[in-house]
Design a protein around this motif. Structure first.
Motif, PDB file in Angstrom:
ATOM      1  N   THR A  51       0.936  -1.498   0.065  1.00  0.00           N
ATOM      2  CA  THR A  51       0.383  -0.191  -0.293  1.00  0.00           C
ATOM      3  C   THR A  51       1.178   0.763  -0.330  1.00  0.00           C
ATOM      4  O   THR A  51       0.785   2.419  -0.844  1.00  0.00           O
ATOM      5  N   LEU A  52       2.227   1.263   0.850  1.00  0.00           N
ATOM      6  CA  LEU A  52       2.554   2.637   0.763  1.00  0.00           C
ATOM      7  C   LEU A  52       4.166   2.443  -0.205  1.00  0.00           C
ATOM      8  O   LEU A  52       3.649   3.567  -1.203  1.00  0.00           O
ATOM      9  N   ASN A  53       3.638   1.689  -0.778  1.00  0.00           N
ATOM     10  CA  ASN A  53       4.813   1.531  -2.115  1.00  0.00           C
ATOM     11  C   ASN A  53       3.639   2.841  -3.181  1.00  0.00           C
ATOM     12  O   ASN A  53       4.060   2.997  -4.428  1.00  0.00           O
ATOM     13  N   THR A  54       2.691   2.190  -3.713  1.00  0.00           N
ATOM     14  CA  THR A  54       0.988   2.491  -4.273  1.00  0.00           C
ATOM     15  C   THR A  54       1.436   4.018  -4.306  1.00  0.00           C
ATOM     16  O   THR A  54       1.436   4.667  -5.064  1.00  0.00           O
ATOM     17  N   ILE A  55       1.053   4.032  -2.850  1.00  0.00           N
ATOM     18  CA  ILE A  55       1.596   5.646  -2.793  1.00  0.00           C
ATOM     19  C   ILE A  55       2.032   6.461  -2.291  1.00  0.00           C
ATOM     20  O   ILE A  55       2.136   7.720  -1.785  1.00  0.00           O
TER      21      ILE A  55
ATOM     22  N   HIS B 245      -1.226  22.822   1.920  1.00  0.00           N
ATOM     23  CA  HIS B 245       0.071  21.682   0.548  1.00  0.00           C
ATOM     24  C   HIS B 245      -0.904  21.819  -0.302  1.00  0.00           C
ATOM     25  O   HIS B 245      -2.177  22.511  -0.672  1.00  0.00           O
ATOM     26  N   MET B 246      -0.109  21.189  -1.587  1.00  0.00           N
ATOM     27  CA  MET B 246      -1.207  21.062  -2.650  1.00  0.00           C
ATOM     28  C   MET B 246      -1.418  19.722  -2.633  1.00  0.00           C
ATOM     29  O   MET B 246      -1.090  18.459  -1.977  1.00  0.00           O
ATOM     30  N   LYS B 247      -2.556  19.831  -3.255  1.00  0.00           N
ATOM     31  CA  LYS B 247      -3.404  18.128  -3.291  1.00  0.00           C
ATOM     32  C   LYS B 247      -2.323  17.165  -4.402  1.00  0.00           C
ATOM     33  O   LYS B 247      -2.321  17.947  -5.191  1.00  0.00           O
ATOM     34  N   GLN B 248      -2.834  16.216  -3.899  1.00  0.00           N
ATOM     35  CA  GLN B 248      -1.975  15.375  -4.874  1.00  0.00           C
ATOM     36  C   GLN B 248      -2.936  15.031  -6.076  1.00  0.00           C
ATOM     37  O   GLN B 248      -4.504  14.601  -5.781  1.00  0.00           O
ATOM     38  N   TRP B 249      -2.188  14.419  -7.500  1.00  0.00           N
ATOM     39  CA  TRP B 249      -3.152  13.759  -8.024  1.00  0.00           C
ATOM     40  C   TRP B 249      -3.918  12.351  -7.932  1.00  0.00           C
ATOM     41  O   TRP B 249      -3.050  11.672  -7.515  1.00  0.00           O
ATOM     42  N   HIS B 250      -4.911  12.453  -8.019  1.00  0.00           N
ATOM     43  CA  HIS B 250      -6.109  10.563  -7.851  1.00  0.00           C
ATOM     44  C   HIS B 250      -4.703   9.922  -7.989  1.00  0.00           C
ATOM     45  O   HIS B 250      -4.993  10.022  -9.819  1.00  0.00           O
TER      46      HIS B 250
ATOM     47  N   LYS C  32      -4.587  10.675  -3.375  1.00  0.00           N
ATOM     48  CA  LYS C  32      -4.367   9.643  -4.425  1.00  0.00           C
ATOM     49  C   LYS C  32      -4.940   8.587  -4.286  1.00  0.00           C
ATOM     50  O   LYS C  32      -5.832   7.995  -5.825  1.00  0.00           O
ATOM     51  N   ALA C  33      -5.265   7.331  -3.164  1.00  0.00           N
ATOM     52  CA  ALA C  33      -6.288   6.145  -3.561  1.00  0.00           C
ATOM     53  C   ALA C  33      -7.318   5.891  -1.999  1.00  0.00           C
ATOM     54  O   ALA C  33      -6.597   5.442  -1.093  1.00  0.00           O
ATOM     55  N   PRO C  34      -8.095   7.107  -2.337  1.00  0.00           N
ATOM     56  CA  PRO C  34      -9.010   7.142  -0.502  1.00  0.00           C
ATOM     57  C   PRO C  34      -9.524   5.751  -0.075  1.00  0.00           C
ATOM     58  O   PRO C  34      -9.291   5.591   0.872  1.00  0.00           O
ATOM     59  N   SER C  35      -9.382   4.875  -0.686  1.00  0.00           N
ATOM     60  CA  SER C  35     -10.440   3.799  -0.441  1.00  0.00           C
ATOM     61  C   SER C  35      -9.125   2.765   0.065  1.00  0.00           C
ATOM     62  O   SER C  35      -8.980   1.938   1.086  1.00  0.00           O
TER      63      SER C  35
END
Length: 327
Positions: free
Chosen positions: A207-211, A300-305, A225-228
């Motif tokens: 999970t940490l690697n994905t985000i 902070h800047m919002k990160q892209w999904h 980035k990946a809310p769920s």
């Protein structure tokens, strides 16, 4: 080479074969740690190499002492007390048990997240099998002392960290304490704890690697980035902490039960209280990951999904590492 070294060690009956498998393993993981050519990565690889080489040598030494006194090279028949002591320290060095734990957080901090996952799961598998095979002849008092101190230090030293990989390293040390305390009495529970630990740690690391989060401050802004996936990270972390009704509660429950059967209720109480320290830093990770949502004060800047769907293996691992006990 990693798969080869691991399978040689876990399928061997002869000490020399086990040693050879461990050496292949060490040499195979070194390029993976040092692949980023960053000074910290090189330092991590050097530290890893030195401790693992020392541990392998100690293991060879203990088996040779045993063979010298008993004429037995069989792993399951380690009987000489000196070689049992030396072997305990060698395996503790391999796994990162207190008092030989100092290399582990440093190495994990210097390596990328995927290598960190390999280091905290696959690389603990061969020493764990040797531990399992020789567990009946090791000294229970020594193992219990090492286990309680591992749980204590894993909890205490993890409290003050901001780097996620170091927090996971200390959590690994604390989990190893839980595995070690029971190995002299019921080794099957050690294996159960180990497998479930692998599941939960793999879910967390992937999970940490994905985000792409490596420290707490970046974890706070990655929820967009990946809310769920982030919401499930909360549950996985609480499962690692061992809260019922999640998967991580199974081994703790069974181990406490077995310890009270063995008239070791004070030890069970102590190690349970020490795992509360771990709960504190898992809760802090979970808080940073999931509960610090806007509106809040930091700019902070919002990160892209992330527009790719979540990896199937992450989905399966997360589900398993939270829902095994309820199911």
């Amino acid at each position: 080479s990693l798969i080869l070294g691991t399978s040689i060690t876990i399928s061997s009956n002869h000490w020399i074969m086990a040693w050879a498998g461990l050496e292949i393993n060490t040499l195979a993981i070194l390029p993976l740690i040092a692949q980023s050519h960053h000074p910290r990565a090189i330092e991590a690889a050097t530290k890893y190499f030195l401790t693992q080489a020392a541990a392998s040598t100690l293991m060879l030494f203990s088996s040779m002492t045993n063979a010298w006194y008993t004429g037995q090279w069989d792993i399951a028949q380690l009987t000489h007390p000196t070689s049992c002591l030396v072997l305990t320290s060698a395996i503790a060095m391999k796994l990162g048990l207190v008092p030989f734990h100092f290399w582990f957080p440093e190495v994990l901090q210097g390596s990328p997240l995927t290598t960190g996952l390999l280091l905290s799961t696959i690389m603990k598998f061969p020493p764990m099998t040797l531990f399992y095979m020789t567990s009946h002849s090791l000294n229970p008092t020594l193992l219990t002392c090492m286990a309680v101190s591992s749980a204590a230090l894993g909890g205490w030293m993890g409290l003050n960290q901001t780097q996620i990989r170091k927090i996971l390293a200390f959590s690994s040390i604390a989990h190893l304490g839980w595995m070690t305390i029971i190995i002299a009495y019921n080794p099957k529970l050690t294996l159960l704890n180990f497998y479930l630990y692998i599941l939960m740690t793999a879910a967390t690391f992937l999970t940490l690697n994905t985000i792409k989060a490596t420290k707490l401050s970046t974890l706070m802004t990655t929820w967009t980035k990946a809310p769920s996936l982030n919401a499930m990270l909360l549950l996985t972390l609480l499962s690692l902490a061992g809260l019922p009704p999640l998967t991580g509660f199974i081994p703790k429950w069974l181990i406490i039960q077995e310890l009270t059967k063995q008239n070791m209720a004070p030890m069970a109480t102590m190690i349970s209280l020490l795992s509360l320290l771990g709960l504190f830093f898992y809760l802090r990770l979970a808080y940073c990951a999931t509960i610090t949502l806007p509106p809040h004060t930091t700019n902070h800047m919002k990160q892209w999904h992330i527009n790719k769907p979540t990896n199937t293996s992450i989905a399966i691992l997360t589900t398993v590492s939270t829902l095994l006990l309820p199911i």
